[in-house]
Motif scaffolding. Structure first.
Motif, PDB file in Angstrom:
ATOM      1  N   TYR A 175      -7.610  -3.564  -4.366  1.00 57.76           N
ATOM      2  CA  TYR A 175      -7.147  -4.913  -4.367  1.00 57.76           C
ATOM      3  C   TYR A 175      -7.648  -5.205  -2.902  1.00 57.76           C
ATOM      4  CZ  TYR A 175      -4.974  -5.069  -8.828  1.00 57.76           C
ATOM      5  OH  TYR A 175      -4.661  -4.958 -10.179  1.00 57.76           O
ATOM      6  N   LEU A 176      -7.965  -4.033  -1.989  1.00 62.82           N
ATOM      7  CA  LEU A 176      -8.152  -4.443  -0.686  1.00 62.82           C
ATOM      8  C   LEU A 176      -9.837  -4.314  -0.483  1.00 62.82           C
ATOM      9  CD1 LEU A 176      -5.666  -1.764   0.619  1.00 62.82           C
ATOM     10  CD2 LEU A 176      -5.410  -4.076   0.731  1.00 62.82           C
ATOM     11  N   GLU A 177     -10.571  -4.408  -1.372  1.00 62.61           N
ATOM     12  CA  GLU A 177     -11.905  -4.537  -1.395  1.00 62.61           C
ATOM     13  C   GLU A 177     -12.302  -5.602  -0.864  1.00 62.61           C
ATOM     14  OE1 GLU A 177     -13.753  -3.796  -5.155  1.00 62.61           O
ATOM     15  OE2 GLU A 177     -12.972  -1.534  -4.858  1.00 62.61           O
ATOM     16  N   GLY A 178     -11.732  -6.636  -0.729  1.00 63.55           N
ATOM     17  CA  GLY A 178     -12.142  -7.750   0.201  1.00 63.55           C
ATOM     18  C   GLY A 178     -12.057  -7.951   1.506  1.00 63.55           C
ATOM     19  N   LEU A 179     -11.343  -6.926   1.913  1.00 66.95           N
ATOM     20  CA  LEU A 179     -10.998  -6.873   3.509  1.00 66.95           C
ATOM     21  C   LEU A 179     -12.323  -6.031   4.178  1.00 66.95           C
ATOM     22  CD1 LEU A 179      -7.571  -5.276   3.672  1.00 66.95           C
ATOM     23  CD2 LEU A 179      -8.067  -7.737   3.760  1.00 66.95           C
ATOM     24  N   SER A 180     -12.429  -6.644   5.488  1.00 68.55           N
ATOM     25  CA  SER A 180     -13.773  -5.845   6.112  1.00 68.55           C
ATOM     26  C   SER A 180     -13.272  -4.496   6.409  1.00 68.55           C
ATOM     27  CB  SER A 180     -13.843  -6.539   7.465  1.00 68.55           C
ATOM     28  OG  SER A 180     -12.747  -6.412   8.460  1.00 68.55           O
ATOM     29  N   SER A 181     -14.064  -3.588   6.962  1.00 61.09           N
ATOM     30  CA  SER A 181     -13.641  -2.367   7.247  1.00 61.09           C
ATOM     31  C   SER A 181     -12.935  -2.033   8.517  1.00 61.09           C
ATOM     32  CB  SER A 181     -15.243  -1.442   7.481  1.00 61.09           C
ATOM     33  OG  SER A 181     -15.850  -2.232   8.610  1.00 61.09           O
ATOM     34  N   THR A 182     -12.964  -3.142   9.507  1.00 58.07           N
ATOM     35  CA  THR A 182     -11.823  -3.027  10.211  1.00 58.07           C
ATOM     36  C   THR A 182     -10.720  -3.555   9.920  1.00 58.07           C
ATOM     37  OG1 THR A 182     -13.335  -3.845  11.929  1.00 58.07           O
ATOM     38  CG2 THR A 182     -11.367  -3.798  12.621  1.00 58.07           C
ATOM     39  N   GLN A 183     -10.397  -4.118   9.052  1.00 55.24           N
ATOM     40  CA  GLN A 183      -9.062  -4.801   8.445  1.00 55.24           C
ATOM     41  C   GLN A 183      -8.512  -3.624   7.802  1.00 55.24           C
ATOM     42  OE1 GLN A 183     -10.666  -8.271   6.370  1.00 55.24           O
ATOM     43  NE2 GLN A 183      -9.571  -9.567   8.132  1.00 55.24           N
ATOM     44  N   VAL A 212      -4.865  -1.569   8.143  1.00 53.80           N
ATOM     45  CA  VAL A 212      -3.894  -1.532   7.072  1.00 53.80           C
ATOM     46  C   VAL A 212      -3.605   0.016   6.821  1.00 53.80           C
ATOM     47  CG1 VAL A 212      -3.495  -1.644   4.501  1.00 53.80           C
ATOM     48  CG2 VAL A 212      -4.398  -3.553   5.944  1.00 53.80           C
ATOM     49  N   THR A 213      -4.654   0.845   6.763  1.00 55.57           N
ATOM     50  CA  THR A 213      -4.419   2.425   6.557  1.00 55.57           C
ATOM     51  C   THR A 213      -3.784   3.102   7.606  1.00 55.57           C
ATOM     52  OG1 THR A 213      -6.710   2.802   7.074  1.00 55.57           O
ATOM     53  CG2 THR A 213      -6.128   2.572   4.566  1.00 55.57           C
ATOM     54  N   ILE A 214      -4.329   2.662   8.670  1.00 50.84           N
ATOM     55  CA  ILE A 214      -3.684   3.184   9.911  1.00 50.84           C
ATOM     56  C   ILE A 214      -1.984   2.994  10.099  1.00 50.84           C
ATOM     57  CG2 ILE A 214      -3.483   3.019  12.500  1.00 50.84           C
ATOM     58  CD1 ILE A 214      -6.397   2.857  12.461  1.00 50.84           C
ATOM     59  N   ALA A 225       5.233  12.328   6.003  1.00 50.97           N
ATOM     60  CA  ALA A 225       4.127  12.525   5.075  1.00 50.97           C
ATOM     61  C   ALA A 225       3.167  11.452   5.263  1.00 50.97           C
ATOM     62  CB  ALA A 225       4.313  13.069   3.801  1.00 50.97           C
ATOM     63  N   PRO A 226       1.712  11.625   5.515  1.00 46.47           N
ATOM     64  CA  PRO A 226       0.725  10.503   5.667  1.00 46.47           C
ATOM     65  C   PRO A 226       0.343  10.187   4.208  1.00 46.47           C
ATOM     66  CG  PRO A 226      -0.250  12.516   6.276  1.00 46.47           C
ATOM     67  CD  PRO A 226       1.099  12.816   6.102  1.00 46.47           C
ATOM     68  N   ILE A 227      -0.011   8.993   4.047  1.00 48.62           N
ATOM     69  CA  ILE A 227      -0.681   8.720   2.626  1.00 48.62           C
ATOM     70  C   ILE A 227      -1.945   8.817   2.629  1.00 48.62           C
ATOM     71  CG2 ILE A 227      -1.316   6.582   1.211  1.00 48.62           C
ATOM     72  CD1 ILE A 227       1.038   5.033   2.494  1.00 48.62           C
ATOM     73  N   ASP A 228      -2.502   9.684   1.513  1.00 49.43           N
ATOM     74  CA  ASP A 228      -3.997  10.167   1.357  1.00 49.43           C
ATOM     75  C   ASP A 228      -4.531   9.252   0.154  1.00 49.43           C
ATOM     76  OD1 ASP A 228      -6.446  11.235   1.205  1.00 49.43           O
ATOM     77  OD2 ASP A 228      -5.735  13.105   0.580  1.00 49.43           O
ATOM     78  N   ALA A 229      -5.427   8.006   0.459  1.00 55.94           N
ATOM     79  CA  ALA A 229      -6.012   7.273  -0.404  1.00 55.94           C
ATOM     80  C   ALA A 229      -7.001   8.014  -1.225  1.00 55.94           C
ATOM     81  CB  ALA A 229      -6.276   6.010   0.219  1.00 55.94           C
ATOM     82  N   ASN A 230      -7.434   9.116  -0.839  1.00 54.34           N
ATOM     83  CA  ASN A 230      -8.597   9.960  -1.383  1.00 54.34           C
ATOM     84  C   ASN A 230      -8.231  10.871  -2.695  1.00 54.34           C
ATOM     85  OD1 ASN A 230     -10.512   8.558   0.153  1.00 54.34           O
ATOM     86  ND2 ASN A 230     -10.183  10.111   1.651  1.00 54.34           N
ATOM     87  N   GLN A 231      -6.847  10.857  -2.661  1.00 52.86           N
ATOM     88  CA  GLN A 231      -6.457  11.702  -3.998  1.00 52.86           C
ATOM     89  C   GLN A 231      -6.513  11.164  -5.157  1.00 52.86           C
ATOM     90  OE1 GLN A 231      -2.322  13.054  -3.076  1.00 52.86           O
ATOM     91  NE2 GLN A 231      -3.047  14.605  -1.775  1.00 52.86           N
ATOM     92  N   TYR A 234       0.842  -1.178  -0.229  1.00 58.21           N
ATOM     93  CA  TYR A 234      -0.160   0.046  -0.052  1.00 58.21           C
ATOM     94  C   TYR A 234       0.667   1.182  -0.050  1.00 58.21           C
ATOM     95  CZ  TYR A 234      -3.640   3.221   1.498  1.00 58.21           C
ATOM     96  OH  TYR A 234      -4.586   4.228   1.679  1.00 58.21           O
ATOM     97  N   ILE A 235       1.936   1.307   0.839  1.00 56.89           N
ATOM     98  CA  ILE A 235       2.914   2.453   0.878  1.00 56.89           C
ATOM     99  C   ILE A 235       3.669   2.686  -0.540  1.00 56.89           C
ATOM    100  CG2 ILE A 235       5.049   3.110   1.817  1.00 56.89           C
ATOM    101  CD1 ILE A 235       4.226   1.958   4.644  1.00 56.89           C
TER     102      ILE A 235
END
Length: 53
Positions: A21-29, A33-35, A47-53, A11-12
């Motif tokens: 590819y992470l869509e199969g994970l539950s919201s908690t999982q 990963v993102t934390i 610098a943090p990663i922004d997945a929304n960009q 992910y990094i």
């Protein structure tokens, strides 16, 4: 735990391109990963990663 760290490393490296590819994970999982990715990314570069960009 090893799988989570592998997902975090990928992910990094790929950023938002890896999110579909992470869509199969539950919201908690997915949150875990993102934390971890943001914490590791901040520790490495400040610098943090922004997945929304």
């Amino acid at each position: 735990q090893t799988v989570v760290f592998c997902l975090v490393d990928i992910y990094i490296m790929l950023g938002k391109a890896f999110v579909p590819y992470l869509e199969g994970l539950s919201s908690t999982q997915l949150r875990l990963v993102t934390i971890y990715a943001n914490r590791i990314s901040q520790a490495r570069s400040g610098a943090p990663i922004d997945a929304n960009q």
